[in-house]
Each structure stands twice: as structure tokens, then as C-alpha cells.
Design a protein around this motif. Structure first.
Motif, PDB file in Angstrom:
ATOM      1  N   THR A  73       0.850  -1.203   0.000  1.00 11.61           N
ATOM      2  CA  THR A  73       0.000   0.000   0.000  1.00 11.61           C
ATOM      3  C   THR A  73       0.879   1.244   0.000  1.00 11.61           C
ATOM      4  O   THR A  73       0.643   2.206  -0.744  1.00 11.61           O
ATOM      5  CB  THR A  73      -0.868   0.024   1.292  1.00 11.61           C
ATOM      6  N   THR A  74       1.907   1.220   0.848  1.00 11.21           N
ATOM      7  CA  THR A  74       2.798   2.380   0.942  1.00 11.21           C
ATOM      8  C   THR A  74       3.693   2.481  -0.284  1.00 11.21           C
ATOM      9  O   THR A  74       4.052   3.595  -0.709  1.00 11.21           O
ATOM     10  CB  THR A  74       3.628   2.307   2.242  1.00 11.21           C
ATOM     11  N   ILE A  75       4.051   1.354  -0.878  1.00 15.97           N
ATOM     12  CA  ILE A  75       4.873   1.396  -2.093  1.00 15.97           C
ATOM     13  C   ILE A  75       4.131   2.165  -3.190  1.00 15.97           C
ATOM     14  O   ILE A  75       4.707   3.052  -3.838  1.00 15.97           O
ATOM     15  CB  ILE A  75       5.234  -0.030  -2.567  1.00 15.97           C
ATOM     16  N   ALA A  76       2.865   1.883  -3.369  1.00 14.91           N
ATOM     17  CA  ALA A  76       2.098   2.567  -4.433  1.00 14.91           C
ATOM     18  C   ALA A  76       2.087   4.077  -4.193  1.00 14.91           C
ATOM     19  O   ALA A  76       2.341   4.872  -5.108  1.00 14.91           O
ATOM     20  CB  ALA A  76       0.677   2.012  -4.477  1.00 14.91           C
ATOM     21  N   LYS A  77       1.841   4.496  -2.975  1.00 14.79           N
ATOM     22  CA  LYS A  77       1.779   5.931  -2.644  1.00 14.79           C
ATOM     23  C   LYS A  77       3.154   6.592  -2.801  1.00 14.79           C
ATOM     24  O   LYS A  77       3.275   7.728  -3.255  1.00 14.79           O
ATOM     25  CB  LYS A  77       1.293   6.113  -1.196  1.00 14.79           C
ATOM     26  N   THR A  78       4.186   5.878  -2.395  1.00 17.44           N
ATOM     27  CA  THR A  78       5.543   6.450  -2.420  1.00 17.44           C
ATOM     28  C   THR A  78       6.026   6.622  -3.861  1.00 17.44           C
ATOM     29  O   THR A  78       6.606   7.657  -4.218  1.00 17.44           O
ATOM     30  CB  THR A  78       6.509   5.556  -1.605  1.00 17.44           C
ATOM     31  N   ARG A  79       5.766   5.637  -4.700  1.00 22.38           N
ATOM     32  CA  ARG A  79       6.164   5.759  -6.105  1.00 22.38           C
ATOM     33  C   ARG A  79       5.517   6.979  -6.755  1.00 22.38           C
ATOM     34  O   ARG A  79       6.116   7.636  -7.599  1.00 22.38           O
ATOM     35  CB  ARG A  79       5.766   4.493  -6.877  1.00 22.38           C
ATOM     36  N   ALA A  80       4.268   7.248  -6.344  1.00 27.81           N
ATOM     37  CA  ALA A  80       3.524   8.348  -6.982  1.00 27.81           C
ATOM     38  C   ALA A  80       3.882   9.713  -6.405  1.00 27.81           C
ATOM     39  O   ALA A  80       3.485  10.744  -6.964  1.00 27.81           O
ATOM     40  CB  ALA A  80       2.017   8.096  -6.819  1.00 27.81           C
ATOM     41  N   ALA A  81       4.627   9.747  -5.304  1.00 26.98           N
ATOM     42  CA  ALA A  81       4.912  11.029  -4.638  1.00 26.98           C
ATOM     43  C   ALA A  81       6.109  11.724  -5.276  1.00 26.98           C
ATOM     44  O   ALA A  81       7.015  11.077  -5.808  1.00 26.98           O
ATOM     45  CB  ALA A  81       5.184  10.778  -3.162  1.00 26.98           C
ATOM     46  N   SER A  82       6.115  13.058  -5.181  1.00 28.23           N
ATOM     47  CA  SER A  82       7.264  13.829  -5.681  1.00 28.23           C
ATOM     48  C   SER A  82       8.385  13.802  -4.645  1.00 28.23           C
ATOM     49  O   SER A  82       8.165  13.493  -3.466  1.00 28.23           O
ATOM     50  CB  SER A  82       6.847  15.281  -5.914  1.00 28.23           C
ATOM     51  N   ASP A  83       9.596  14.172  -5.078  1.00 25.69           N
ATOM     52  CA  ASP A  83      10.717  14.280  -4.137  1.00 25.69           C
ATOM     53  C   ASP A  83      10.387  15.252  -3.015  1.00 25.69           C
ATOM     54  O   ASP A  83      10.748  15.019  -1.860  1.00 25.69           O
ATOM     55  CB  ASP A  83      11.979  14.779  -4.867  1.00 25.69           C
ATOM     56  N   LEU A  84       9.701  16.339  -3.368  1.00 28.67           N
ATOM     57  CA  LEU A  84       9.380  17.347  -2.347  1.00 28.67           C
ATOM     58  C   LEU A  84       8.442  16.765  -1.284  1.00 28.67           C
ATOM     59  O   LEU A  84       8.651  16.958  -0.082  1.00 28.67           O
ATOM     60  CB  LEU A  84       8.752  18.586  -3.004  1.00 28.67           C
ATOM     61  N   GLU A  85       7.447  16.027  -1.740  1.00 24.90           N
ATOM     62  CA  GLU A  85       6.527  15.406  -0.766  1.00 24.90           C
ATOM     63  C   GLU A  85       7.272  14.429   0.144  1.00 24.90           C
ATOM     64  O   GLU A  85       7.047  14.410   1.362  1.00 24.90           O
ATOM     65  CB  GLU A  85       5.401  14.663  -1.504  1.00 24.90           C
ATOM     66  N   LEU A  86       8.150  13.641  -0.452  1.00 24.30           N
ATOM     67  CA  LEU A  86       8.893  12.661   0.358  1.00 24.30           C
ATOM     68  C   LEU A  86       9.836  13.366   1.329  1.00 24.30           C
ATOM     69  O   LEU A  86       9.951  12.990   2.503  1.00 24.30           O
ATOM     70  CB  LEU A  86       9.667  11.697  -0.549  1.00 24.30           C
ATOM     71  N   THR A  87      10.489  14.420   0.842  1.00 29.81           N
ATOM     72  CA  THR A  87      11.406  15.167   1.703  1.00 29.81           C
ATOM     73  C   THR A  87      10.644  15.809   2.860  1.00 29.81           C
ATOM     74  O   THR A  87      11.098  15.790   4.008  1.00 29.81           O
ATOM     75  CB  THR A  87      12.127  16.258   0.873  1.00 29.81           C
ATOM     76  N   ASN A  88       9.493  16.388   2.559  1.00 27.39           N
ATOM     77  CA  ASN A  88       8.701  17.022   3.625  1.00 27.39           C
ATOM     78  C   ASN A  88       8.296  15.998   4.682  1.00 27.39           C
ATOM     79  O   ASN A  88       8.253  16.304   5.878  1.00 27.39           O
ATOM     80  CB  ASN A  88       7.455  17.703   3.054  1.00 27.39           C
ATOM     81  N   ASN A  89       7.989  14.802   4.247  1.00 25.00           N
ATOM     82  CA  ASN A  89       7.616  13.765   5.218  1.00 25.00           C
ATOM     83  C   ASN A  89       8.804  13.418   6.124  1.00 25.00           C
ATOM     84  O   ASN A  89       8.655  13.293   7.344  1.00 25.00           O
ATOM     85  CB  ASN A  89       7.141  12.509   4.479  1.00 25.00           C
ATOM     86  N   VAL A  90       9.975  13.306   5.508  1.00 24.99           N
ATOM     87  CA  VAL A  90      11.174  12.986   6.294  1.00 24.99           C
ATOM     88  C   VAL A  90      11.450  14.095   7.304  1.00 24.99           C
ATOM     89  O   VAL A  90      11.670  13.836   8.498  1.00 24.99           O
ATOM     90  CB  VAL A  90      12.395  12.777   5.364  1.00 24.99           C
ATOM     91  N   THR A  91      11.414  15.344   6.871  1.00 24.83           N
ATOM     92  CA  THR A  91      11.786  16.432   7.783  1.00 24.83           C
ATOM     93  C   THR A  91      10.725  16.618   8.881  1.00 24.83           C
ATOM     94  O   THR A  91      11.056  16.929  10.016  1.00 24.83           O
ATOM     95  CB  THR A  91      12.054  17.754   7.028  1.00 24.83           C
ATOM     96  N   ARG A  92       9.468  16.386   8.540  1.00 24.56           N
ATOM     97  CA  ARG A  92       8.408  16.448   9.559  1.00 24.56           C
ATOM     98  C   ARG A  92       8.681  15.417  10.667  1.00 24.56           C
ATOM     99  O   ARG A  92       8.645  15.729  11.858  1.00 24.56           O
ATOM    100  CB  ARG A  92       7.067  16.136   8.887  1.00 24.56           C
ATOM    101  N   LEU A  93       9.006  14.192  10.278  1.00 23.55           N
ATOM    102  CA  LEU A  93       9.226  13.135  11.273  1.00 23.55           C
ATOM    103  C   LEU A  93      10.538  13.345  12.030  1.00 23.55           C
ATOM    104  O   LEU A  93      10.619  13.075  13.230  1.00 23.55           O
ATOM    105  CB  LEU A  93       9.178  11.763  10.594  1.00 23.55           C
ATOM    106  N   LEU A  94      11.554  13.877  11.323  1.00 26.11           N
ATOM    107  CA  LEU A  94      12.805  14.196  12.031  1.00 26.11           C
ATOM    108  C   LEU A  94      12.554  15.244  13.109  1.00 26.11           C
ATOM    109  O   LEU A  94      13.133  15.178  14.205  1.00 26.11           O
ATOM    110  CB  LEU A  94      13.861  14.738  11.049  1.00 26.11           C
ATOM    111  N   GLY A  95      11.669  16.207  12.808  1.00 23.64           N
ATOM    112  CA  GLY A  95      11.317  17.224  13.812  1.00 23.64           C
ATOM    113  C   GLY A  95      10.675  16.585  15.031  1.00 23.64           C
ATOM    114  O   GLY A  95      10.983  16.938  16.177  1.00 23.64           O
ATOM    115  N   GLU A  96       9.794  15.628  14.790  1.00 26.27           N
ATOM    116  CA  GLU A  96       9.178  14.911  15.919  1.00 26.27           C
ATOM    117  C   GLU A  96      10.241  14.193  16.749  1.00 26.27           C
ATOM    118  O   GLU A  96      10.248  14.254  17.977  1.00 26.27           O
ATOM    119  CB  GLU A  96       8.178  13.859  15.407  1.00 26.27           C
TER     120      GLU A  96
END
Ligand code: NIG
Ligand code: FE
Length: 394
Positions: free
Chosen positions: A105-128
Motif C-alpha cells: 500500500t505504501t509502495i504505491a503511494k511512495t512511487r507516486a509522490a514527488s521528491d518534495l513530498e517525500l522530503t517534507n515527510n522525512v523532515t516532519r518526522l525528524l522534527g518529531e
């Protein structure tokens, strides 16, 4: 510029020298100094000792009796993903078991996401992570499972986190359904050569429904050949060969370890491989917890991680993991804190972090508590007052 932090009620150094000195009242393993002070110079710890003996410094911060601990070292996370799986969690809580296939399920969403979306997710979780006291984070790819998305993922992990892991074989993606061997071939021929320059580690999910022992060995060995260190998702849901394969290949860490055979314990006990326990994943999947006591009593180095991922463990809280390890894994508070700091560092083969001793990186947490015991004693309470990484408050 030197900064003195003094009036520290309890300083956890993780330095065996303090444990031996007799100044440590409690937690031999933690090398605790009571009524302590610490000096930061640049990005390093310059001095540690009793407050009464502290040398002068340019600036002074009064810790007012608070406990100071090394920043947590997260050695197992999956932050490069898109979407979430709250519905899958709800179904699980209603009785459906967790299976490796949910990863698709996550593979499908991740393939479709842009680099910016993926980066934002990483930095959001790093902040947590950071707000809860974590100062080093390893981050895996693994939700692409094609050469181009894995390459995007490790690049983002490499750029934004401390240590990037190519989780080349997480689950066979839909286009390789029933053809895991063909997928492994593609990993060896295309993915590893493309991704290895951007990663430090190779990882495989060795599990029923994911990859078997031969496939795991082939991917890990090829990663090692390409210059990557080895880590494995091993024995999470079922017993299997993952731990022993990891030890054979000198893995820095074998992770999960919920199903342990005598031969797994024997292999780990005579190795340099750390057993990384991820009890938040077992909590969220309602699966078996690992036998931490058996590992510790056999002299095996144990690390704790949060395993942040959208499927099995959507938490970034090492304080939560410590409290859980104390209750569910029957670790002592000192063992749990050590495992989430020095243990995480050992799992990443680092000796400059996870400890507060002259020369180590100045990564520390000032707690809103007089002792580290409060991390387990006051579960769910925000006890992190401030976090310093490389000598800089964050
Ligand atoms: O560490 N076990 C494999 N990988 C993750 C789960 C991934 C997922 O379900 O999305 C873990 O638990
Ligand atoms: Fe994982």
C-alpha cells in the motif's frame, strides 16, 4: 567559545570510567555522575565531572538539578514514504493479523509522490524525533522497490538524516508478484549499483511473505560487495534464518529478534552484531515481544529503536519506547536508556555519539526531571526540556 552546564542533578555519561570511579551512585552501566557539570566547546564535549570541580568557561547554564542524558540514537527508521495506514491499524485492532503485504500500500503511494513530498515527510518526522530528544537518526528506503524510487529514497535519506540504508528487499512489489527471485536479480543488477553510492547500509526484510534466507543472503552479500555495511530485519513475525545470516555477514545489527532459537543466541553471543529491539512495532501489531532478558543475560549488546514507519510503528518517541521496554521487555530503566543511546550508537558502529565524555559529540538532552528513571516512571509525559546537537540547542 566554551559553555558550562552545571548544577546537573544527575548526568548520564554512558562512560564506563565513571561507573568504575565510585562517584556513580546508581546505574553502573550508565556511568552516572551526581551533582555534575559538563563543558561544551564547539561541537564536542570538552569536560565532564562534579559541579564542584568544574573549570571556568565563557558562558554558564544552570541546569537547576535536572537530569542530563545523551541524545537518543535511533538506529532503525523508515521515514521516506507517502500516505499513512490508519485503516490498516484499525482493522488490526479489530483482530486482523499484521502481514508483510501491507507494505505494498505504501509502495504505491511512495512511487507516486514527488521528491518534495517525500522530503517534507522525512523532515516532519525528524522534527518529531528531535523534539523528543533524538539527535541521530538512521533512515531506510524500502517503499520504492524499483531502482528509480529507491534511488530517490536513499538520496533523500542521505541528504536529510545521519545514515542512509538501502532497504533493497522489503517486499516483492506487485510487478514481481510470485517472482521474488527475478526481483532479487534486478536488485543485484540494477538497484544496488545505482543506489550504493548514496547509502551506508544494505538491509533486507527476511520473513515469510517477504524474502527467504537465500534471497536475503544474495542481497546482503551484494550490498557488502558494493561497500555497504549490513543490517537485517530478522525474526520479526516468525522464526527464520535472518539472525544467523546477519551474524555470518558481520551485520552491525539484526533488528526485531522477536523469535529466538538457541542457535540465534549462540551466534549473536560470539559476534560483534547488535540485537536491535523495536517493541513499539510489537505493540502496534500485537505480536510477540522479543525476549530481551535472554539476550542481555547472554551478554549480547541490545539497542532499542522506534522503527518509525506507517505500517507497524507510527511513533517517533524514544521515551515511549524506553517506557515500553521497561514494562513489556522487563529491561531495567538503566538498560533501556543505555540501549536507546549507546546501544543505538553501537548498532550504527559509532563511538562518538550515544555518550557524554570528553571528545564525544555534544548531543544531549536536559530533562524536566531529576533522574533518568522518570523516562519510564512517568510514561507519556513530555519530559524533554531542551535538546542540543553538536553543541547547538535545537
Ligand atoms: O520494521 N518489517 C518490515 N518493515 C517495517 C514495517 C513496514 C510496513 O509495514 O510498512 C518494520 O516493522
Ligand atoms: Fe523496520
Amino acid at each position: 567559545m566554551a559553555l558550562l552546564i552545571d548544577q546537573i542533578g544527575e548526568l548520564v555519561t554512558n562512560d564506563p570510567a565513571w561507573a568504575r570511579s565510585g562517584l556513580s551512585a546508581d546505574g553502573e552501566k550508565l556511568g552516572i555522575v551526581s551533582d555534575a557539570a559538563l563543558i561544551i566547546e564547539g561541537d564536542r564535549v570538552a569536560w565532564v565531572g562534579p559541579s564542584s570541580a568544574a573549570p571556568d568557561a565563557d558562558e554558564r547554564l544552570d541546569a537547576a538539578g535536572a537530569a542530563v542524558i545523551p541524545g537518543f540514537v535511533e538506529s532503525h527508521s523508515h521515514l521516506v514514504f507517502a500516505g499513512e495506514r490508519a485503516e490498516e491499524f484499525a482493522a488490526r485492532m479489530a483482530g486482523r493479523p499484521y502481514a508483510a503485504g501491507g507494505i505494498r500500500t505504501t509502495i504505491a503511494k511512495t512511487r507516486a509522490a514527488s521528491d518534495l513530498e517525500l522530503t517534507n515527510n522525512v523532515t516532519r518526522l525528524l522534527g518529531e524525533y528531535r523534539r523528543q530528544g533524538t539527535t541521530t537518526v538512521e533512515c531506510k528506503s524500502g517503499y520504492g522497490q524499483d531502482a528509480s524510487t529507491e534511488l530517490r529514497s536513499v538520496r533523500i535519506a542521505h541528504q536529510h538524516t545521519d545514515s542512509a540504508t538501502l532497504l533493497a528487499a522489503h517486499v516483492p512489489p506487485p510487478e514481481y508478484a510470485g517472482r521474488a527471485d527475478d526481483y532479487v536479480r534486478m536488485v543485484l543488477d540494477e538497484m544496488i549499483p545505482a543506489c550504493a553510492p548514496h547509502a551506508s547500509w544494505i538491509d533486507v526484510f527476511c520473513e515469510r511473505g517477504a524474502f527467504d534466507g537465500d534471497q536475503t543472503k544474495a542481497v546482503l552479500a551484494a550490498g557488502r560487495e558494493a561497500g555497504l555495511g549490513v543490517r537485517v530485519h530478522a525474526n520479526q513475525l516468525t522464526a527464520g534464518p535472518g539472525i544467523q545470516i546477519g551474524v555470518e555477514l558481520d551485520a552491525a545489527s539484526v533488528d526485531h529478534c522477536c523469535h529466538l532459537a538457541d542457535a540465534d543466541i549462540d551466534a549473536l553471543a560470539s559476534s560483534n552484531t547488535v540485537a536491535t529491539l523495536l517493541p513499539a512495532a510489537d505493540f502496534s501489531t500485537r505480536n510477540a515481544y522479543p525476549d530481551a532478558r535472554r539476550l542481555i543475560d547472554a551478554g549480547i549488546t541490545v539497542a532499542l529503536g522506534a522503527d518509525c514507519n506507517p505500517g507497524t510503528s507510527y511513533t517517533t518517541s524514544l521515551p515511549f519506547v524506553i517506557a515500553l521496554a521497561v514494562q513489556a521487555l522487563r529491561m531495567t530503566p538503566a538498560e533501556a536508556l543505555w540501549a536507546a543511546t549507546a546501544g543505538g550508537a553501537a548498532a550504527l558502529r559509532r563511538n562518538d555519539i550515544g555518550r557524554l565524555t570528553p571528545g564525544s559529540r555534544a548531543d544531549l538532552v536536559i530533562l524536566d526531571a531529576p533522574s533518568h528513571l522518570h523516562l519510564a516512571y512517568r510514561p507519556g509525559v513530555p519530559l524533554v526540556r531542551s535538546v542540543w546537537r553538536a553543541g547547538v540547542p535545537t
